[in-house]
Design a protein around this motif. Structure first.
Motif, PDB file in Angstrom:
ATOM      1  N   ASP A  39     -17.510 -34.854  13.467  1.00  0.00           N
ATOM      2  CA  ASP A  39     -16.349 -35.237  13.174  1.00  0.00           C
ATOM      3  C   ASP A  39     -15.924 -35.752  11.871  1.00  0.00           C
ATOM      4  OD1 ASP A  39     -13.578 -35.408  14.061  1.00  0.00           O
ATOM      5  OD2 ASP A  39     -13.935 -37.531  14.666  1.00  0.00           O
ATOM      6  N   TRP A  40     -16.046 -34.954  10.884  1.00  0.00           N
ATOM      7  CA  TRP A  40     -15.817 -35.300   9.318  1.00  0.00           C
ATOM      8  C   TRP A  40     -14.336 -35.328   9.153  1.00  0.00           C
ATOM      9  CZ3 TRP A  40     -19.425 -36.839   5.915  1.00  0.00           C
ATOM     10  CH2 TRP A  40     -20.585 -36.741   6.307  1.00  0.00           C
ATOM     11  N   ARG A  41     -13.927 -36.410   8.420  1.00  0.00           N
ATOM     12  CA  ARG A  41     -12.389 -36.458   7.969  1.00  0.00           C
ATOM     13  C   ARG A  41     -12.581 -36.246   6.240  1.00  0.00           C
ATOM     14  NH1 ARG A  41      -9.720 -36.019  12.380  1.00  0.00           N
ATOM     15  NH2 ARG A  41     -10.449 -37.363  13.777  1.00  0.00           N
ATOM     16  N   TRP A  42     -12.080 -35.263   5.692  1.00  0.00           N
ATOM     17  CA  TRP A  42     -11.908 -34.992   4.419  1.00  0.00           C
ATOM     18  C   TRP A  42     -10.581 -35.307   3.659  1.00  0.00           C
ATOM     19  CZ3 TRP A  42     -16.498 -33.475   2.643  1.00  0.00           C
ATOM     20  CH2 TRP A  42     -17.340 -33.072   3.616  1.00  0.00           C
ATOM     21  N   GLY A  43     -10.882 -35.750   2.645  1.00  0.00           N
ATOM     22  CA  GLY A  43      -9.785 -36.194   1.703  1.00  0.00           C
ATOM     23  C   GLY A  43      -9.345 -35.093   0.775  1.00  0.00           C
ATOM     24  N   PRO A  44      -8.196 -34.955  -0.009  1.00  0.00           N
ATOM     25  CA  PRO A  44      -7.773 -33.959  -0.729  1.00  0.00           C
ATOM     26  C   PRO A  44      -8.855 -33.762  -1.760  1.00  0.00           C
ATOM     27  CG  PRO A  44      -6.561 -36.095  -1.239  1.00  0.00           C
ATOM     28  CD  PRO A  44      -7.364 -36.306  -0.104  1.00  0.00           C
ATOM     29  N   CYS A  45      -8.776 -32.466  -2.496  1.00  0.00           N
ATOM     30  CA  CYS A  45      -9.446 -32.204  -3.476  1.00  0.00           C
ATOM     31  C   CYS A  45      -8.908 -32.982  -4.894  1.00  0.00           C
ATOM     32  CB  CYS A  45      -9.422 -30.760  -4.024  1.00  0.00           C
ATOM     33  SG  CYS A  45     -10.362 -30.334  -5.332  1.00  0.00           S
ATOM     34  N   VAL A  46      -9.687 -33.852  -5.559  1.00  0.00           N
ATOM     35  CA  VAL A  46      -9.162 -34.567  -6.685  1.00  0.00           C
ATOM     36  C   VAL A  46      -9.891 -33.936  -7.788  1.00  0.00           C
ATOM     37  CG1 VAL A  46      -9.457 -36.992  -7.706  1.00  0.00           C
ATOM     38  CG2 VAL A  46      -9.128 -36.638  -5.318  1.00  0.00           C
ATOM     39  N   PRO A  47      -8.937 -33.299  -8.848  1.00  0.00           N
ATOM     40  CA  PRO A  47      -9.460 -32.641 -10.136  1.00  0.00           C
ATOM     41  C   PRO A  47     -10.322 -33.620 -10.975  1.00  0.00           C
ATOM     42  CG  PRO A  47      -7.297 -32.678 -10.016  1.00  0.00           C
ATOM     43  CD  PRO A  47      -7.569 -33.409  -8.717  1.00  0.00           C
ATOM     44  N   ASN A  48     -11.288 -33.323 -11.841  1.00  0.00           N
ATOM     45  CA  ASN A  48     -11.895 -34.159 -12.643  1.00  0.00           C
ATOM     46  C   ASN A  48     -11.133 -34.270 -13.729  1.00  0.00           C
ATOM     47  OD1 ASN A  48     -14.277 -34.163 -11.267  1.00  0.00           O
ATOM     48  ND2 ASN A  48     -15.118 -32.063 -12.366  1.00  0.00           N
ATOM     49  N   SER A  49     -10.164 -33.572 -14.190  1.00  0.00           N
ATOM     50  CA  SER A  49      -9.190 -33.918 -15.428  1.00  0.00           C
ATOM     51  C   SER A  49      -8.061 -33.099 -15.165  1.00  0.00           C
ATOM     52  CB  SER A  49      -9.737 -33.427 -16.853  1.00  0.00           C
ATOM     53  OG  SER A  49     -10.131 -32.083 -16.812  1.00  0.00           O
ATOM     54  N   LYS A  50      -6.923 -33.709 -15.634  1.00  0.00           N
ATOM     55  CA  LYS A  50      -5.282 -33.181 -15.392  1.00  0.00           C
ATOM     56  C   LYS A  50      -5.218 -33.201 -13.947  1.00  0.00           C
ATOM     57  CE  LYS A  50      -5.281 -31.213 -20.036  1.00  0.00           C
ATOM     58  NZ  LYS A  50      -4.965 -30.485 -20.857  1.00  0.00           N
ATOM     59  N   ASP A  51      -4.457 -31.810 -13.605  1.00  0.00           N
ATOM     60  CA  ASP A  51      -4.004 -31.691 -12.304  1.00  0.00           C
ATOM     61  C   ASP A  51      -4.465 -30.424 -11.555  1.00  0.00           C
ATOM     62  OD1 ASP A  51      -2.565 -29.928 -13.853  1.00  0.00           O
ATOM     63  OD2 ASP A  51      -0.799 -30.798 -12.672  1.00  0.00           O
ATOM     64  N   CYS A  52      -5.667 -29.647 -12.319  1.00  0.00           N
ATOM     65  CA  CYS A  52      -5.982 -28.752 -11.803  1.00  0.00           C
ATOM     66  C   CYS A  52      -7.476 -28.404 -12.363  1.00  0.00           C
ATOM     67  CB  CYS A  52      -5.165 -27.387 -11.778  1.00  0.00           C
ATOM     68  SG  CYS A  52      -5.004 -26.904 -13.717  1.00  0.00           S
ATOM     69  N   GLY A  53      -8.220 -27.346 -11.569  1.00  0.00           N
ATOM     70  CA  GLY A  53      -9.656 -27.288 -12.197  1.00  0.00           C
ATOM     71  C   GLY A  53     -10.451 -27.589 -11.131  1.00  0.00           C
ATOM     72  N   LEU A  54     -11.698 -27.658 -11.743  1.00  0.00           N
ATOM     73  CA  LEU A  54     -13.083 -28.441 -10.826  1.00  0.00           C
ATOM     74  C   LEU A  54     -12.746 -29.770 -10.526  1.00  0.00           C
ATOM     75  CD1 LEU A  54     -16.197 -26.588 -12.708  1.00  0.00           C
ATOM     76  CD2 LEU A  54     -14.715 -26.020 -10.530  1.00  0.00           C
ATOM     77  N   GLY A  55     -13.163 -29.945  -9.115  1.00  0.00           N
ATOM     78  CA  GLY A  55     -13.043 -31.578  -9.024  1.00  0.00           C
ATOM     79  C   GLY A  55     -14.218 -31.585  -7.748  1.00  0.00           C
ATOM     80  N   TYR A  56     -13.720 -32.668  -6.911  1.00  0.00           N
ATOM     81  CA  TYR A  56     -14.382 -33.254  -5.899  1.00  0.00           C
ATOM     82  C   TYR A  56     -13.694 -33.534  -4.516  1.00  0.00           C
ATOM     83  CZ  TYR A  56     -13.834 -37.859  -7.108  1.00  0.00           C
ATOM     84  OH  TYR A  56     -13.350 -39.004  -7.310  1.00  0.00           O
ATOM     85  N   ARG A  57     -14.285 -33.673  -3.432  1.00  0.00           N
ATOM     86  CA  ARG A  57     -13.380 -33.890  -2.278  1.00  0.00           C
ATOM     87  C   ARG A  57     -14.564 -34.814  -1.472  1.00  0.00           C
ATOM     88  NH1 ARG A  57      -9.835 -30.925   0.296  1.00  0.00           N
ATOM     89  NH2 ARG A  57     -10.548 -29.158  -0.768  1.00  0.00           N
ATOM     90  N   GLU A  58     -14.021 -36.225  -1.252  1.00  0.00           N
ATOM     91  CA  GLU A  58     -14.871 -36.887  -0.468  1.00  0.00           C
ATOM     92  C   GLU A  58     -14.482 -36.964   1.154  1.00  0.00           C
ATOM     93  OE1 GLU A  58     -14.255 -40.928  -1.934  1.00  0.00           O
ATOM     94  OE2 GLU A  58     -15.077 -40.683  -3.442  1.00  0.00           O
ATOM     95  N   GLY A  59     -15.711 -37.138   1.862  1.00  0.00           N
ATOM     96  CA  GLY A  59     -15.725 -37.045   3.538  1.00  0.00           C
ATOM     97  C   GLY A  59     -16.272 -38.163   4.012  1.00  0.00           C
ATOM     98  N   THR A  60     -15.956 -38.439   5.089  1.00  0.00           N
ATOM     99  CA  THR A  60     -16.381 -39.683   6.006  1.00  0.00           C
ATOM    100  C   THR A  60     -16.493 -39.424   7.364  1.00  0.00           C
ATOM    101  OG1 THR A  60     -14.349 -40.800   6.205  1.00  0.00           O
ATOM    102  CG2 THR A  60     -15.715 -41.257   4.339  1.00  0.00           C
ATOM    103  N   CYS A  61     -17.572 -39.720   7.992  1.00  0.00           N
ATOM    104  CA  CYS A  61     -17.858 -39.597   9.441  1.00  0.00           C
ATOM    105  C   CYS A  61     -18.744 -40.852   9.842  1.00  0.00           C
ATOM    106  CB  CYS A  61     -18.607 -38.367   9.540  1.00  0.00           C
ATOM    107  SG  CYS A  61     -18.867 -37.733  11.326  1.00  0.00           S
ATOM    108  N   LYS A  62     -18.140 -41.477  10.547  1.00  0.00           N
ATOM    109  CA  LYS A  62     -18.947 -42.912  11.013  1.00  0.00           C
ATOM    110  C   LYS A  62     -19.069 -43.729   9.925  1.00  0.00           C
ATOM    111  CE  LYS A  62     -20.115 -40.839  15.564  1.00  0.00           C
ATOM    112  NZ  LYS A  62     -21.131 -40.236  16.349  1.00  0.00           N
ATOM    113  N   ASP A  63     -20.536 -43.873   9.733  1.00  0.00           N
ATOM    114  CA  ASP A  63     -20.930 -44.603   8.492  1.00  0.00           C
ATOM    115  C   ASP A  63     -21.502 -43.802   7.190  1.00  0.00           C
ATOM    116  OD1 ASP A  63     -20.580 -47.064  10.022  1.00  0.00           O
ATOM    117  OD2 ASP A  63     -22.546 -47.094  10.702  1.00  0.00           O
ATOM    118  N   GLU A  64     -21.355 -42.510   7.329  1.00  0.00           N
ATOM    119  CA  GLU A  64     -21.898 -41.612   6.458  1.00  0.00           C
ATOM    120  C   GLU A  64     -20.660 -40.950   5.308  1.00  0.00           C
ATOM    121  OE1 GLU A  64     -24.414 -38.194   7.736  1.00  0.00           O
ATOM    122  OE2 GLU A  64     -24.174 -39.216   9.831  1.00  0.00           O
ATOM    123  N   SER A  65     -21.110 -40.572   4.222  1.00  0.00           N
ATOM    124  CA  SER A  65     -20.036 -40.281   3.492  1.00  0.00           C
ATOM    125  C   SER A  65     -20.528 -39.267   2.429  1.00  0.00           C
ATOM    126  CB  SER A  65     -19.338 -41.487   2.698  1.00  0.00           C
ATOM    127  OG  SER A  65     -20.452 -41.978   1.925  1.00  0.00           O
TER     128      SER A  65
END
Length: 137
Positions: A39-65
């Motif tokens: 049951d993973w909950r994912w956040g939005p994609c956050v770009p590394n710089s500016k407002d587009c391009g490569l970035g990362y998305r964080e997910g959490t499930c219970k005590d894991e991330s």
């Protein structure tokens, strides 16, 4: 004769092992991280710089991330996010009052449990060019 029997038995074992591997579901094959959580909950994609391009998305499930790599196209519709995919109809006619065309989109898919609007409307300026069909003349 015994060598031939051993080779046939070895070939049969290899084929059985290959069939067993092919029978595994895709989900079992791709689960490399050893996480039992489903049951993973994912956040939005956050770009590394500016407002587009490569970035990362964080997910959490219970005590894991986890962090996953993601990419926001630089031509994405910022109004409704890169994780909401819509099926758009054709552009409507040009409004003489506003000078804009409008079309609507119905939600097709929400990626990573994104909160998306069911219907969105977009506008763009009317073209000042008059298109003529001159092909084949």
């Amino acid at each position: 004769m015994q060598v031939r029997s051993i080779l046939l038995l070895l070939l049969a074992l290899i084929l059985v092992a290959a069939a067993a591997e092919a029978g595994k579901s895709k989900k079992e094959k791709t689960k490399k991280d050893g996480s039992k959580c489903e049951d993973w909950r994912w956040g939005p994609c956050v770009p590394n710089s500016k407002d587009c391009g490569l970035g990362y998305r964080e997910g959490t499930c219970k005590d894991e991330s986890k962090k996953l790599k993601c990419k926001i196209p630089c031509n994405w519709k910022k109004k409704f996010g890169a994780d909401c995919k819509y099926k758009f109809e054709s552009w409507g006619g040009c409004s003489a009052q506003t000078g804009l065309k409008t079309r609507s989109g119905i939600l097709k898919k929400a990626l990573y449990n994104a909160q998306c609007e069911e219907t969105v409307y977009v506008t763009k300026p009317c073209s000042s060019k008059i298109k003529t069909k001159s092909k084949g003349q």
